[in-house]
Scaffold this motif. Sequence first.
Motif, short mmCIF file in Angstrom:
data_model
loop_
_atom_site.label_atom_id
_atom_site.label_comp_id
_atom_site.label_asym_id
_atom_site.label_seq_id
_atom_site.Cartn_x
_atom_site.Cartn_y
_atom_site.Cartn_z
N TYR A 128 49.26 36.44 34.83
CA TYR A 128 48.80 36.11 33.55
C TYR A 128 47.96 36.31 32.69
CZ TYR A 128 52.35 32.37 34.30
OH TYR A 128 53.86 31.95 34.65
N ILE A 129 46.86 36.65 33.75
CA ILE A 129 45.69 36.63 32.98
C ILE A 129 45.71 38.03 32.35
CG2 ILE A 129 43.06 37.46 33.30
CD1 ILE A 129 43.72 35.15 36.06
N MET A 138 31.68 34.42 32.79
CA MET A 138 32.21 34.95 34.41
C MET A 138 30.50 34.83 35.10
SD MET A 138 34.68 36.86 34.64
CE MET A 138 35.07 37.09 36.00
N LEU A 139 29.51 35.47 34.41
CA LEU A 139 28.63 34.70 35.43
C LEU A 139 28.85 33.29 36.40
CD1 LEU A 139 25.37 36.78 34.03
CD2 LEU A 139 26.79 37.09 36.09
N VAL A 140 28.69 32.36 35.05
CA VAL A 140 28.80 31.07 35.55
C VAL A 140 29.51 30.70 36.64
CG1 VAL A 140 29.22 28.84 34.29
CG2 VAL A 140 28.06 30.65 33.47
N VAL A 141 30.94 31.63 36.33
CA VAL A 141 32.64 30.91 37.29
C VAL A 141 31.66 31.15 38.53
CG1 VAL A 141 34.78 30.60 36.89
CG2 VAL A 141 33.83 30.54 35.35
N THR A 142 31.61 32.70 38.61
CA THR A 142 31.38 33.34 39.77
C THR A 142 30.41 32.86 40.40
OG1 THR A 142 30.24 35.05 38.60
CG2 THR A 142 32.76 36.06 39.62
N VAL A 189 46.13 24.15 29.10
CA VAL A 189 45.54 24.65 27.82
C VAL A 189 46.19 26.07 28.37
CG1 VAL A 189 43.72 24.70 26.92
CG2 VAL A 189 44.08 22.35 28.51
N ALA A 190 45.96 27.24 29.56
CA ALA A 190 45.33 28.73 29.60
C ALA A 190 47.20 28.32 29.71
CB ALA A 190 45.48 28.69 31.01
N LYS A 191 48.46 27.99 30.08
CA LYS A 191 49.61 28.56 29.70
C LYS A 191 49.50 28.06 27.91
CE LYS A 191 51.15 29.35 33.92
NZ LYS A 191 51.92 28.27 34.55
N MET A 192 49.79 27.37 27.41
CA MET A 192 49.70 26.94 26.90
C MET A 192 49.61 27.41 25.12
SD MET A 192 52.22 24.82 25.52
CE MET A 192 52.59 23.88 23.75
N TYR A 232 42.55 31.54 30.78
CA TYR A 232 43.16 32.02 31.59
C TYR A 232 42.41 32.19 33.23
CZ TYR A 232 48.31 30.85 33.83
OH TYR A 232 48.77 30.10 35.09
N LEU A 233 41.47 33.31 33.16
CA LEU A 233 40.71 34.02 33.81
C LEU A 233 40.08 32.96 34.35
CD1 LEU A 233 39.57 36.38 35.34
CD2 LEU A 233 38.21 36.74 33.22
N LEU A 234 39.25 32.02 33.75
CA LEU A 234 37.64 31.20 33.68
C LEU A 234 38.81 29.64 34.44
CD1 LEU A 234 35.58 31.55 31.36
CD2 LEU A 234 35.60 32.63 32.67
N HIS A 235 40.01 29.43 34.29
CA HIS A 235 40.22 28.11 34.78
C HIS A 235 40.89 29.17 36.31
CE1 HIS A 235 44.19 26.63 35.60
NE2 HIS A 235 44.96 28.06 35.47
N HIS A 236 41.71 29.82 36.28
CA HIS A 236 42.46 30.67 37.39
C HIS A 236 41.43 30.41 38.84
CE1 HIS A 236 44.77 32.93 40.38
NE2 HIS A 236 44.73 33.44 40.68
#
Lengths: 130, 507
Positions: free
Chosen positions: B309-310, B82-86, B389-392, B328-332
């Motif tokens: 979804y998340i 989460m730190l990386v993506v934020t 990938v996330a949805k699958m 999904y969270l990170l992708h979204h």
Amino acid sequence: MTLAITAGILVAGAVYLLMRREMLLIILGFVLLSHAANLIIMAAGGASRREEPFGTPDDISVVADPLPQAFVLTAIVIAFAITIFMLVLAGTGTDTDNAEDGATDEDEPQPNESGTAEPSMSNEREEASA
Amino acid sequence: MIGSLLPLFVAIPLIAAGFLTIIGHRPRLHLVVMFAVITGALAGSIALVAALVGGRTYAHGVGSWGFGIAIPFVADMFSALMLVVTGLLAVVCVLFAVIAHRTMSRFFAPLILVLVGGVNGVLLTADLFNMFVFIEVMLLPSYGLFVLARYGEAPLGRIAGARLYVVLNLLTSTIFLIGVGFVYGTAGTVNMAELAGAAAEDSTVAIAGSLCLFALGIKAAIVPVHGWLAKAYPATSPAITALFSGLHTKVAIYGIYRIYAYMYDGDARWLWIGVLLFCATMLLGVLGAVGEKTTRSILAFHMVSQIGYIMLGIALFTEAGLAAGIFYLLHHMIVKASLFLSTGAIEVTYGSGKIGEVQGMAKREPILAAAFFVAALSLAGIPPFSGFVAKMSLIFAALDAGQIAAVVIMLVVSIITLLSMLKIWGGVFWGKEKFPETPPITAGSALATTQVAAQKKVGAALMAPAVILALVTLGLGLGAELLMSLSQTAAAGLLDPTSYIEAVMGS
């Protein structure tokens, strides 16, 4: 029990005020609500111990829990800061402090100041009054 | 050793913010310091992920007090990712904000730094009350940014949006605070490691904790309480919408994942509530999006839908489900920011985000159109991109858990998502070139007053943020194994809190 009744009254008053139209009344509602929250946290420390947690007490079992007091102290200043900001917001924008002014409510025709408004917002407003 | 460096994620942004307010208005120095700190935080968090591979956990009791007394800072794979993506979103969105609004408000840089410090604090803390404090540290500068980001003046619609935003957030913060009070009253502690499993054993603690979850649910805009987001987010400037879309609701989602996984120990008795609510979130969010008429309000409703979804990941509470939810969270977060930035670039340059007012952008701005198209397909879950990938993985996890209804809703919602993405595509990018009649008033297009609309174009710098994030989602789609294995490590940490608890106790 007294703490519970008081907190209950405060929450009831807060909910009533939050439902009102004027921003100022909503802010007063929040003041009551944060009072209630602080009271609940004080109650969480166990209301039966009443001695102040200060100095070196003789009997630790009658001293109030200091941790909720620190929580409340922190929460008070946070709520204070946000209340100040909300009061400024209530005084900015339109010439009244009616909370339903502006784009948050599409049911009412808005006072149109789209000359200064952001284009997308003024579009929404035109749509609302149309 | 690494553990004792964790508080720096909060300390350095806050110190830098204080420094910048003291030195006064020196725009260039402000920008240099701000970007140095947020890219430094990004680099630090990437290093943290590298150090955590293998499922380790680092913890540090601030002030070196003993366990249960000190406020613990903990980093496991979930918080590090989460730190990386934020961190990435902060860098990219702030870059966009700086380019789009050249006349920055005086306190823009300090506010951004406090915001980043607050977000890092929420992600790293392992103490409920401290989480509340850091949420407030994150929210207070947000209120300022909400009204201030452009010109140093705020139009009326934005004040109204800010009122809604502040009122809603103060209400939920107070509910969260009351929940924390009740948790302390019933369980006797607010330390996440000490609370582990407390709500699964004792129903009074579970009720107290549910108040915290409810408050975080409002902040995450889950369906019965989602209306505020769709109203408030489009009311601010495009750059700030993009920034907030990645930080605030996602931090709340992180909080729900943590609390339900640790405090409730993934208690299977209450998972049906989650499945019900989150399926409703997916469906109603996307239906709201179909009905909207400006790009940003469509995207805001999509955010609600995607949050469903998340959150379904935590409602499945299996290893596959949690890993899919985290992925999904990170992708979204990345995709949503990319969408807000590409449509935001058009809104900033051409002055309107209304469907049908600006048209023919695909020919005029091919790179920006490509970035939007990639992110839109990724949001809908089309194969080469990360959304697939996330949805699958989420659909497979739901099938494994026997939630057939949820799978059906997920598939149906994907189609409606694609539909409304095509609506933006058709309304903004396709067709003959068309521009709004009123000239935009944004600083980024100060030229607009002197030149006719037909001579403007989105600058390379303004489209760069959206393009970067679109490339990231493509990269995550093609090379999904890396992020998937990291998400699985993070999910394993949620499923089995032992190493987390041991790390906090040993700190």
